[in-house]
Design a protein around this motif. Structure first.
Motif, short mmCIF file in Angstrom:
data_model
loop_
_atom_site.label_atom_id
_atom_site.label_comp_id
_atom_site.label_asym_id
_atom_site.label_seq_id
_atom_site.Cartn_x
_atom_site.Cartn_y
_atom_site.Cartn_z
N ARG A 135 0.83 -1.20 0.00
CA ARG A 135 0.00 0.00 0.00
C ARG A 135 0.87 1.26 0.00
NH1 ARG A 135 -5.13 -0.92 0.40
NH2 ARG A 135 -5.90 -2.93 1.17
N ILE A 136 0.56 2.18 -0.90
CA ILE A 136 1.29 3.44 -0.97
C ILE A 136 1.07 4.24 0.32
CG2 ILE A 136 1.19 5.72 -2.06
CD1 ILE A 136 2.92 3.83 -3.55
N GLY A 137 2.18 4.68 0.93
CA GLY A 137 2.10 5.50 2.12
C GLY A 137 1.94 4.75 3.41
N THR A 155 -4.44 9.23 -4.12
CA THR A 155 -3.16 9.13 -3.41
C THR A 155 -2.81 10.35 -2.57
OG1 THR A 155 -1.91 10.04 -5.29
CG2 THR A 155 -2.24 7.64 -5.23
N ARG A 156 -3.65 11.41 -2.63
CA ARG A 156 -3.26 12.63 -1.93
C ARG A 156 -4.45 13.39 -1.33
NH1 ARG A 156 1.43 15.72 -2.32
NH2 ARG A 156 2.14 14.50 -4.11
N LEU A 157 -5.47 13.66 -2.13
CA LEU A 157 -6.52 14.58 -1.71
C LEU A 157 -7.56 13.94 -0.80
CD1 LEU A 157 -7.11 16.46 -5.10
CD2 LEU A 157 -5.57 17.05 -3.22
N GLN A 158 -7.89 12.67 -1.07
CA GLN A 158 -8.83 11.97 -0.19
C GLN A 158 -8.06 11.48 1.03
OE1 GLN A 158 -12.31 11.57 -1.09
NE2 GLN A 158 -12.38 11.18 1.10
N GLY A 193 -0.15 9.11 1.32
CA GLY A 193 -0.68 8.17 0.34
C GLY A 193 -2.20 8.21 0.22
N GLY A 194 -2.85 9.17 0.87
CA GLY A 194 -4.29 9.32 0.72
C GLY A 194 -5.07 8.11 1.18
N LEU A 195 -5.76 7.44 0.25
CA LEU A 195 -6.53 6.24 0.58
C LEU A 195 -5.65 5.03 0.84
CD1 LEU A 195 -9.56 6.40 -1.91
CD2 LEU A 195 -9.59 6.78 0.56
#
Length: 451
Positions: A11-13, A162-165, A171-173
Motif C-alpha cells: 500500500r502506498i504511504g 493518493t493525496r486529496l482523499q 498516500g491518501g486512501l
C-alpha cells in the motif's frame, strides 16, 4: 513484466504488511475504501452524458462507474482464471484479478471535473486564454505548465486517490500498488521534452508533476517497463487494458440505452445498432419476442451486447498477453476485436445524435463560463493574499472564505509557489459537483443571493 510483481499488495504511504486474510483481501479493501470516500459519492452529481438531467433513470458518473466496475470484475476474473492456469500462480485467486479491475474501474472517473469532458476542456481553455489565468500559467515550465494547458481527469483521479482523499494520510486512501497501476491508463507525465511516443498508453498524462515521485514508486513496485531513462513514462500495467475495455464497453452500449430512454433513438434504431454485435440472432429474437415493453427489450439487448463484448475483449487480451507483458502491444482491446466496426458505430452514432444534441451542448457551453469564472476569480484572490497577506484587498479576503481550507494552504495561507497555488485551485474546482459549481458561480456573480 511479471505477474508476481504486477499483483503487488503493498500500500502506498503505509508501512503495514499486506493482509493474510482470504475472507476480505487487500484488493477488496481497495474497493471498499473507494466506495466510502466522499470523492466517490460526489460522482452522483457529476455529468456522464446529460448535464444536470432531471430524469432519475439517466446515468451519472456514479452509476456509470458502478456499471463499469461490474464489467471490469467479470472481465478480470475471466482473464485471471486463464492466467493462473497458464502461469501456475498458485498463491493468487482469479478473483484477485477481478477485484483489482473492479476497484480501478470504480475510480476511473473519480477525477473528472463538473460537466464531464467539457469540464476538462473548460479548465484547459482557462489556462490557455483567460485574461488572468493565461499569463499566470505561461510563466511555468515543462510539466508544471502542461499540467494546466492539457488538464487531464485521469491525472486528477490519481491525485484524489493518493493525496486529496484523506489528506492527513501519507498516500491518501493508501490503495495497493496493483490497483493504482491498473487505474493509471496513461502512465506518463504531461511534458516529455518533445519526444514522441506511440501507443495508447502515451496518449495523455496520468499524473501531474507534483505526483511524479509517487507514481514512480508505484511503477517500481509492480515492475512496469520504463520507456525512456530520462522521462517519466512507462508501458501500462496489463490490467489497465481490461479497465479501459470495461469503460469502453460500458459507455458505448449504455449511452445508446440512455439515448433511447430520452427519445433520441427509436427501438428499431437501437436494434439496428445492437444486432450486428450479437451472434445467434434467431435465438435472441425468440427471447426478445417474449418481452412485452420496448424498455425491457432494449435492456435485454444491452445485456447481451455487453456479455458478447466482454468475451471478445477477454479473448483479445489472452491472444496478446505475451506482447502486453513486454510492452509490444499498446492499443485498446476493443480496437482489435471482431466487433470493432460495430462497437465503433455506437460511438459515431452517439456523437451525431446525443453528444452534440442542442440541450447537451447548451449546458456544456454554460459550463465553460461557470468553471472559467470560478478559476479566474479564485486565482486572482489567492495571488492577492499570497503577495500581500493582511494587506490584500477586502474583496480577496472575503472571497477566500468561499474556498475550502484544504485547498488554500496550511493555516489557511496560500503557498508562495505559483504552481502549488494553481494546483490546489484546480483540485478544488475539479472536485465540485455540477450543482455546487453552478450554485457557487451564481453566488459569486450576484445572480443568486441568499433570501
Amino acid at each position: 513484466m511479471q505477474w508476481s510483481k504486477l499483483l503487488s499488495r503493498k500500500r502506498i504511504g503505509s508501512s503495514q504488511e499486506p493482509s493474510t486474510s482470504t475472507v476480505r483481501t487487500d484488493f477488496q479493501r481497495d474497493f471498499d475504501r473507494i466506495v466510502f470516500s466522499s470523492a466517490f459519492r460526489r460522482m452522483q452529481d457529476k455529468t456522464q452524458v446529460f448535464p444536470l438531467s432531471r430524469v432519475d433513470y439517466i446515468r451519472t458518473r456514479l452509476t456509470h462507474s458502478l456499471e463499469a466496475s461490474s464489467i471490469g470484475r467479470s472481465l478480470g476474473t475471466l482473464v485471471g482464471e486463464q492466467i493462473i492456469k497458464h502461469h501456475g500462480l498458485e498463491q493468487n485467486e482469479a478473483s484477485d484479478f477481478g477485484d483489482i479491475c473492479a476497484a480501478a474501474c470504480l475510480a476511473h472517473d473519480i477525477g473528472n471535473p463538473p460537466f464531464g469532458h467539457s469540464g476538462e476542456d473548460a479548465i484547459r481553455h482557462w489556462a490557455q486564454t483567460a485574461k488572468y489565468g493565461e499569463p499566470r500559467v505561461a510563466v511555468l515550465s515543462d510539466s508544471e505548465k502542461e499540467d494546466f494547458l492539457n488538464f487531464e481527469g485521469n491525472a486528477q483521479g490519481f491525485r484524489i486517490l493518493t493525496r486529496l482523499q484523506n489528506p492527513d494520510n501519507p498516500g491518501g486512501l493508501q490503495l495497493t500498488c496493483a490497483t493504482l497501476a491498473a487505474f493509471t491508463k496513461y502512465p506518463r507525465e504531461s511534458f516529455l521534452g518533445g519526444s514522441n511516443f506511440g501507443g495508447v498508453s502515451a496518449k495523455k498524462q496520468g499524473f501531474v508533476a507534483e505526483d511524479r515521485e509517487r507514481f514512480t514508486e508505484v511503477a517500481n513496485e509492480v515492475g512496469l517497463i520504463r520507456r525512456d531513462p530520462s522521462r517519466a513514462i512507462w508501458f501500462r500495467h496489463p490490467l489497465a487494458f481490461l479497465v479501459e475495455a470495461a469503460d469502453d464497453i460500458s459507455y458505448r452500449v449504455i449511452d445508446i440505452e440512455d439515448g433511447f430512454r430520452l427519445g433520441y433513438f427509436t427501438l428499431d434504431e437501437v436494434m439496428d445498432l445492437f444486432w450486428p454485435i450479437l451472434p445467434d440472432r434467431a435465438k435472441q429474437e425468440q427471447r426478445l419476442n417474449r418481452i412485452s415493453d420496448d424498455k425491457g427489450r432494449v435492456e435485454f439487448l444491452r445485456a447481451k451486447v455487453i456479455n458478447e463484448a466482454i468475451g471478445q475483449a477477454m479473448s483479445c487480451f489472452l491472444d496478446h498477453e505475451e506482447e502486453i507483458m513486454t510492452g509490444k502491444f499498446d492499443a485498446p482491446l476493443l480496437s482489435q476485436v471482431p466487433a470493432t466496426e460495430s462497437m465503433g458505430r455506437l460511438i459515431s452514432v452517439a456523437k451525431d445524435r446525443i453528444y452534440n444534441a442542442q440541450e447537451v451542448v447548451g449546458i456544456q457551453t454554460a459550463g465553460f463560463q461557470v468553471i472559467g469564472e470560478l478559476l479566474e476569480r479564485f486565482s486572482e484572490t489567492l495571488d492577492d493574499i499570497a503577495m500581500h497577506g493582511d494587506k490584500a484587498l477586502a474583496r480577496s479576503r472575503m472571497t477566500s472564505h468561499l474556498i475550502s481550507k484544504q485547498f488554500v494552504g496550511p493555516d489557511n495561507v496560500p503557498s508562495q509557489n505559483l504552481y502549488t497555488r494553481l494546483l490546489r485551485l484546480t483540485d478544488y474546482v475539479a472536485g465540485m459537483t455540477d450543482t455546487y459549481a453552478v450554485s457557487l458561480y451564481k453566488k459569486m456573480t450576484g445572480i443568486s443571493l441568499p433570501s
